[in-house]
Design a protein around this motif. Structure first.
Motif, PDB file in Angstrom:
ATOM      1  N   MET A   1       6.389  83.673  63.921  1.00 25.30           N
ATOM      2  CA  MET A   1       4.991  83.786  64.284  1.00 25.30           C
ATOM      3  C   MET A   1       4.680  82.833  65.424  1.00 25.30           C
ATOM      4  SD  MET A   1       3.276  80.894  62.985  1.00 25.30           S
ATOM      5  CE  MET A   1       1.792  81.390  62.189  1.00 25.30           C
ATOM      6  N   GLY A   2       3.600  83.072  66.151  1.00 28.95           N
ATOM      7  CA  GLY A   2       3.335  82.306  67.343  1.00 28.95           C
ATOM      8  C   GLY A   2       2.048  81.534  67.298  1.00 28.95           C
ATOM      9  N   LEU A   3       1.639  81.087  66.142  1.00 29.44           N
ATOM     10  CA  LEU A   3       0.460  80.226  66.082  1.00 29.44           C
ATOM     11  C   LEU A   3       0.795  78.879  66.695  1.00 29.44           C
ATOM     12  CD1 LEU A   3      -0.655  80.973  62.450  1.00 29.44           C
ATOM     13  CD2 LEU A   3      -1.455  82.051  64.535  1.00 29.44           C
ATOM     14  N   LEU A  88      10.931  81.487  62.947  1.00 25.45           N
ATOM     15  CA  LEU A  88      11.347  82.579  62.089  1.00 25.45           C
ATOM     16  C   LEU A  88      11.721  82.003  60.732  1.00 25.45           C
ATOM     17  CD1 LEU A  88      13.605  84.607  64.559  1.00 25.45           C
ATOM     18  CD2 LEU A  88      11.279  85.141  63.843  1.00 25.45           C
ATOM     19  N   SER A  89      11.521  82.762  59.693  1.00 29.78           N
ATOM     20  CA  SER A  89      11.790  82.284  58.346  1.00 29.78           C
ATOM     21  C   SER A  89      13.209  81.740  58.244  1.00 29.78           C
ATOM     22  CB  SER A  89      11.590  83.415  57.339  1.00 29.78           C
ATOM     23  OG  SER A  89      11.857  82.961  56.030  1.00 29.78           O
ATOM     24  N   GLY A  90      13.306  80.495  57.763  1.00 30.17           N
ATOM     25  CA  GLY A  90      14.605  79.874  57.585  1.00 30.17           C
ATOM     26  C   GLY A  90      15.065  79.037  58.753  1.00 30.17           C
ATOM     27  N   ASP A  91      14.451  79.193  59.930  1.00 30.05           N
ATOM     28  CA  ASP A  91      14.821  78.381  61.087  1.00 30.05           C
ATOM     29  C   ASP A  91      14.119  77.029  61.030  1.00 30.05           C
ATOM     30  OD1 ASP A  91      16.325  80.466  61.986  1.00 30.05           O
ATOM     31  OD2 ASP A  91      14.939  81.070  63.583  1.00 30.05           O
ATOM     32  N   PRO A  92      14.714  75.986  61.629  1.00 30.56           N
ATOM     33  CA  PRO A  92      14.030  74.684  61.673  1.00 30.56           C
ATOM     34  C   PRO A  92      12.749  74.776  62.498  1.00 30.56           C
ATOM     35  CG  PRO A  92      16.364  74.451  62.220  1.00 30.56           C
ATOM     36  CD  PRO A  92      16.058  75.921  62.222  1.00 30.56           C
ATOM     37  N   TYR A  93      11.759  73.984  62.100  1.00 34.98           N
ATOM     38  CA  TYR A  93      10.535  73.898  62.893  1.00 34.98           C
ATOM     39  C   TYR A  93      10.767  73.000  64.103  1.00 34.98           C
ATOM     40  CZ  TYR A  93       7.615  76.312  59.509  1.00 34.98           C
ATOM     41  OH  TYR A  93       7.056  77.256  58.700  1.00 34.98           O
ATOM     42  N   PHE A 115      12.883  68.692  57.942  1.00 33.82           N
ATOM     43  CA  PHE A 115      12.204  69.130  56.727  1.00 33.82           C
ATOM     44  C   PHE A 115      11.296  70.303  57.090  1.00 33.82           C
ATOM     45  CE2 PHE A 115       9.892  65.591  58.644  1.00 33.82           C
ATOM     46  CZ  PHE A 115       8.653  66.162  58.885  1.00 33.82           C
ATOM     47  N   ASP A 116      10.803  70.964  56.078  1.00 28.79           N
ATOM     48  CA  ASP A 116       9.834  72.043  56.262  1.00 28.79           C
ATOM     49  C   ASP A 116       8.433  71.436  56.175  1.00 28.79           C
ATOM     50  OD1 ASP A 116       8.085  74.173  56.108  1.00 28.79           O
ATOM     51  OD2 ASP A 116       9.263  75.296  54.646  1.00 28.79           O
ATOM     52  N   PRO A 117       7.695  71.336  57.293  1.00 29.11           N
ATOM     53  CA  PRO A 117       6.404  70.658  57.270  1.00 29.11           C
ATOM     54  C   PRO A 117       5.312  71.428  56.541  1.00 29.11           C
ATOM     55  CG  PRO A 117       6.777  71.641  59.410  1.00 29.11           C
ATOM     56  CD  PRO A 117       8.038  71.837  58.632  1.00 29.11           C
ATOM     57  N   THR A 175       6.542  80.917  70.216  1.00 33.24           N
ATOM     58  CA  THR A 175       7.688  81.228  69.370  1.00 33.24           C
ATOM     59  C   THR A 175       8.673  82.101  70.123  1.00 33.24           C
ATOM     60  OG1 THR A 175       6.258  81.149  67.436  1.00 33.24           O
ATOM     61  CG2 THR A 175       8.412  82.157  67.146  1.00 33.24           C
ATOM     62  N   ARG A 176       9.834  81.511  70.397  1.00 31.58           N
ATOM     63  CA  ARG A 176      10.904  82.208  71.123  1.00 31.58           C
ATOM     64  C   ARG A 176      10.383  82.820  72.413  1.00 31.58           C
ATOM     65  NH1 ARG A 176      14.051  86.315  67.614  1.00 31.58           N
ATOM     66  NH2 ARG A 176      15.448  86.142  69.415  1.00 31.58           N
ATOM     67  N   GLY A 177       9.604  82.027  73.139  1.00 35.37           N
ATOM     68  CA  GLY A 177       9.110  82.480  74.425  1.00 35.37           C
ATOM     69  C   GLY A 177       8.146  83.646  74.348  1.00 35.37           C
ATOM     70  N   GLY A 178       7.487  83.800  73.204  1.00 41.85           N
ATOM     71  CA  GLY A 178       6.520  84.880  73.046  1.00 41.85           C
ATOM     72  C   GLY A 178       7.096  86.147  72.455  1.00 41.85           C
ATOM     73  N   LEU A 179       8.364  86.141  72.038  1.00 44.29           N
ATOM     74  CA  LEU A 179       8.984  87.346  71.473  1.00 44.29           C
ATOM     75  C   LEU A 179       8.478  87.645  70.073  1.00 44.29           C
ATOM     76  CD1 LEU A 179      12.703  86.873  72.627  1.00 44.29           C
ATOM     77  CD2 LEU A 179      10.940  88.346  73.640  1.00 44.29           C
ATOM     78  N   VAL A 180       8.109  86.587  69.312  1.00 47.63           N
ATOM     79  CA  VAL A 180       7.640  86.763  67.940  1.00 47.63           C
ATOM     80  C   VAL A 180       6.117  86.655  67.927  1.00 47.63           C
ATOM     81  CG1 VAL A 180       7.766  85.915  65.578  1.00 47.63           C
ATOM     82  CG2 VAL A 180       9.781  85.760  67.074  1.00 47.63           C
ATOM     83  N   LYS A 181       5.448  87.676  67.449  1.00 52.40           N
ATOM     84  CA  LYS A 181       3.993  87.729  67.461  1.00 52.40           C
ATOM     85  C   LYS A 181       3.416  87.325  66.100  1.00 52.40           C
ATOM     86  CE  LYS A 181       3.961  89.081  71.694  1.00 52.40           C
ATOM     87  NZ  LYS A 181       3.512  88.157  72.763  1.00 52.40           N
TER      88      LYS A 181
END
Length: 219
Positions: A1-3, A88-93, A115-117, A175-181
Motif C-alpha cells: 500500500m502507498g499511504l 507489501l505484506s511480510g516485507d520489512p518497513y 520490527f513491525d511498527p 511504495t515500490r515507486g508507486g507500483l503498489v496502490k
C-alpha cells in the motif's frame, strides 16, 4: 500500500508509536491543523490519533517553535523527518529520513526496521544540536547528520522550527515507486501517538530559552 505518514509513520491498518514515560499533554502542546475531525485528542490529552480515508488525511503541529533540542515521540522536527513507507505484506518497513535546510532537502537515507511498527508503540527521536542531528529508534542511533558547513554543506542552525506530523496518501511514489496502490477497502487508516516529551530550546519573541541536559552519551 502507498499511504504515507509524514514525519512519523505509515502502516497498513494502524500506525502505532510512542516514547519515554514522562510526557506532556497533546491539548497543551499541539494544535490539530487539518483533516476535518480526522485528527483527535483523547484520554485526557495523553493520546492523539490521525486518520486517513479516500477523501482526506489529517495532521497536527506543535504550538511552540524550537531552536535545537532533544525531542521524543513519533515526530517531525527541524525539517528533519522520519517517514514510514508502505510495504507489501511480510516485507520489512522502510524508514525514510531527510534533512531540509535553506529550502532544500536531497539528503535522504533509508533504513529497514528490525520490527513491525504496526504491532506496538516504539520511540522515534531526534537530537538537534549545532554540531549534528541524530535520528534514533528505540534510543538506538541510526543516522548522524554532521554539521559540515566548513566544507560548504548547509546545516539548520538559525531558523526555529515546529514539530509536524501528517497522514496522507502517497501511492503515486511511496511504495515500490508507486507500483503498489492503496487498498481503500481497509480505510480508514489510523495512526496513534502518545508520550510526547521535549527537552529543547523554546523560541519566543526572537530569542531562545534553553535547557537540554538529556542524552549526554550522544552529545
Amino acid at each position: 500500500m502507498g499511504l504515507f505518514c509524514n514525519g512519523f509513520s505509515l502502516f497498513v491498518v494502524v500506525c502505532s508509536m510512542a516514547v519515554a514515560a514522562a510526557s506532556g499533554s497533546f491539548y497543551q502542546d499541539f494544535d490539530l491543523t487539518w483533516g476535518d475531525r480526522r485528527a483527535k485528542i483523547f484520554n485526557g490529552g495523553q493520546l492523539l490519533s490521525l486518520s486517513l480515508d479516500k477523501v482526506s488525511g489529517s495532521g497536527f503541529q506543535s504550538k511552540k517553535e524550537y531552536l535545537f533540542g532533544c525531542l521524543l515521540k513519533d515526530q517531525h522536527m527541524t525539517r528533519s523527518t522520519f517517514e514510514f513507507l508502505g510495504n507489501l505484506s511480510g516485507d520489512p518497513y522502510i524508514l525514510h529520513t531527510n534533512v531540509f535546510t535553506q529550502g532544500k532537502g536531497n539528503r535522504e537515507q533509508q533504513f529497514y526496521l528490525w520490527f513491525d511498527p504496526t504491532r506496538n508503540f516504539h520511540t522515534y527521536s531526534i537530537i538537534w544540536k549545532p554540531q549534528h542531528i541524530i535520528f534514533l529508534v528505540d534510543n538506538i542511533p541510526i543516522r548522524v547528520f554532521k554539521n559540515a558547513e566548513s566544507i560548504g554543506v548547509p546545516f539548520p542552525k538559525s531558523q526555529p522550527m515546529r514539530i509536524y506530523s501528517s497522514l496522507w496518501n502517497a501511492d503515486d511514489w511511496a511504495t515500490r515507486g508507486g507500483l503498489v496502490k492503496t487498498d481503500w477497502t481497509k480505510a480508514p487508516f489510523t495512526a496513534y501517538y502518545r508520550n510526547f516529551r521535549a527537552s529543547a530550546c523554546t523560541w519566543s519573541y526572537g530569542a531562545s530559552s534553553c535547557g537540554c541536559p538529556v542524552f549526554q552519551r550522544f552529545l
